[in-house]
Design a protein around this motif. Structure first.
Motif, PDB file in Angstrom:
ATOM      1  N   TYR A  96       0.876  -1.177   0.000  1.00  0.00           N
ATOM      2  CA  TYR A  96       0.000   0.000   0.000  1.00  0.00           C
ATOM      3  C   TYR A  96       0.910   1.223   0.000  1.00  0.00           C
ATOM      4  O   TYR A  96       1.740   1.386   0.899  1.00  0.00           O
ATOM      5  N   GLU A  97       0.748   2.088  -1.003  1.00  0.00           N
ATOM      6  CA  GLU A  97       1.677   3.206  -1.176  1.00  0.00           C
ATOM      7  C   GLU A  97       0.940   4.505  -1.448  1.00  0.00           C
ATOM      8  O   GLU A  97      -0.276   4.551  -1.458  1.00  0.00           O
ATOM      9  N   ASP A  98       1.731   5.546  -1.663  1.00  0.00           N
ATOM     10  CA  ASP A  98       1.242   6.883  -2.019  1.00  0.00           C
ATOM     11  C   ASP A  98       0.478   7.558  -0.881  1.00  0.00           C
ATOM     12  O   ASP A  98      -0.301   8.480  -1.113  1.00  0.00           O
ATOM     13  N   GLY A  99       0.710   7.107   0.352  1.00  0.00           N
ATOM     14  CA  GLY A  99       0.029   7.698   1.492  1.00  0.00           C
ATOM     15  C   GLY A  99       0.977   8.479   2.376  1.00  0.00           C
ATOM     16  O   GLY A  99       2.175   8.590   2.097  1.00  0.00           O
ATOM     17  N   TYR A 110       4.966  12.378   7.232  1.00  0.00           N
ATOM     18  CA  TYR A 110       5.948  11.702   6.389  1.00  0.00           C
ATOM     19  C   TYR A 110       5.260  10.958   5.255  1.00  0.00           C
ATOM     20  O   TYR A 110       4.125  10.491   5.411  1.00  0.00           O
ATOM     21  N   SER A 111       5.970  10.803   4.141  1.00  0.00           N
ATOM     22  CA  SER A 111       5.526   9.874   3.115  1.00  0.00           C
ATOM     23  C   SER A 111       5.577   8.496   3.752  1.00  0.00           C
ATOM     24  O   SER A 111       6.369   8.253   4.661  1.00  0.00           O
ATOM     25  N   CYS A 112       4.726   7.598   3.270  1.00  0.00           N
ATOM     26  CA  CYS A 112       4.645   6.313   3.948  1.00  0.00           C
ATOM     27  C   CYS A 112       4.206   5.233   2.980  1.00  0.00           C
ATOM     28  O   CYS A 112       3.467   5.494   2.031  1.00  0.00           O
ATOM     29  N   LYS A 113       4.683   4.028   3.243  1.00  0.00           N
ATOM     30  CA  LYS A 113       4.162   2.859   2.552  1.00  0.00           C
ATOM     31  C   LYS A 113       3.965   1.766   3.581  1.00  0.00           C
ATOM     32  O   LYS A 113       4.651   1.719   4.605  1.00  0.00           O
ATOM     33  N   MET A 114       2.996   0.911   3.319  1.00  0.00           N
ATOM     34  CA  MET A 114       2.672  -0.179   4.232  1.00  0.00           C
ATOM     35  C   MET A 114       2.778  -1.492   3.469  1.00  0.00           C
ATOM     36  O   MET A 114       2.393  -1.571   2.303  1.00  0.00           O
ATOM     37  N   THR A 115       3.300  -2.500   4.163  1.00  0.00           N
ATOM     38  CA  THR A 115       3.424  -3.824   3.561  1.00  0.00           C
ATOM     39  C   THR A 115       2.860  -4.849   4.524  1.00  0.00           C
ATOM     40  O   THR A 115       3.333  -4.972   5.660  1.00  0.00           O
ATOM     41  N   LEU A 116       1.876  -5.581   4.067  1.00  0.00           N
ATOM     42  CA  LEU A 116       1.262  -6.626   4.883  1.00  0.00           C
ATOM     43  C   LEU A 116       2.164  -7.854   4.829  1.00  0.00           C
ATOM     44  O   LEU A 116       2.336  -8.458   3.772  1.00  0.00           O
ATOM     45  N   LYS A 117       2.770  -8.200   5.963  1.00  0.00           N
ATOM     46  CA  LYS A 117       3.678  -9.341   6.026  1.00  0.00           C
ATOM     47  C   LYS A 117       2.908 -10.652   6.133  1.00  0.00           C
ATOM     48  O   LYS A 117       3.281 -11.650   5.557  1.00  0.00           O
ATOM     49  N   SER A 131      12.330   6.232  -0.005  1.00  0.00           N
ATOM     50  CA  SER A 131      12.076   5.218   1.018  1.00  0.00           C
ATOM     51  C   SER A 131      13.337   4.790   1.770  1.00  0.00           C
ATOM     52  O   SER A 131      13.262   4.337   2.906  1.00  0.00           O
ATOM     53  N   LEU A 132      14.508   4.943   1.136  1.00  0.00           N
ATOM     54  CA  LEU A 132      15.767   4.577   1.800  1.00  0.00           C
ATOM     55  C   LEU A 132      16.016   5.424   3.044  1.00  0.00           C
ATOM     56  O   LEU A 132      16.664   4.981   3.986  1.00  0.00           O
TER      57      LEU A 132
END
Length: 144
Positions: A96-99, A110-117, A131-132
């Motif tokens: 999930y990105e662009d949030g 902050y810019s943010c991305k989420m990753t469902l593990k 993102s780095l």
């Protein structure tokens, strides 16, 4: 019979693919245990509200305020109930990105991305620019 079986398999696969984007919807706790966030879907985007705080009140027994917010008009609003995640788009495969994510402790967004593990672990990466240059924390699903 083959047509019915094919149609049934197609429906099951379609329903699974359709529901995957909503896998992050629900209640999550940050690693420190200080806050819980409820992620919901509005249209095609995902948002998150800080619905619970371990310590919702300040030393005077009053609800904690968004005092670090750079917008003076927002500094009097309570932290509990604040929307801290905004505008996430499902990019597929649990990404999930662009949030953005708002940190009420610093008053910064902050810019943010989420990753469902998996169904119970969600990586949240807040960053500036690329993102780095960021930090990741893992939220766990709240089981109620």
């Amino acid at each position: 019979m083959k047509k019915i079986l094919f149609a049934l398999i197609f429906c099951i696969i379609s329903l699974h693919a359709f529901s995957q984007g909503d896998d992050i919807v629900g209640k999550w706790q940050n690693p420190s245990g200080e806050g819980r966030i409820e992620i919901s879907k509005e249209g095609d985007n995902f948002f998150g509200k800080l619905y619970w705080l371990k310590e919702p009140n300040d030393e005077n027994g009053q609800p904690k305020k968004d005092s670090k917010n750079p917008d003076k008009e927002k500094q009097s609003r309570p932290i509990q109930g604040l929307q801290i995640l905004q505008g996430f788009v499902d990019k597929g495969k649990g990404s999930y990105e662009d949030g953005t994510i708002y940190d009420p402790k610093s008053g910064k967004t902050y810019s943010c991305k989420m990753t469902l593990k998996d169904q119970n672990k969600l990586d949240i990466r807040g960053y500036v620019g690329v993102s780095l240059l960021g930090r990741t924390e893992t939220w766990t699903r709240v089981k109620e």
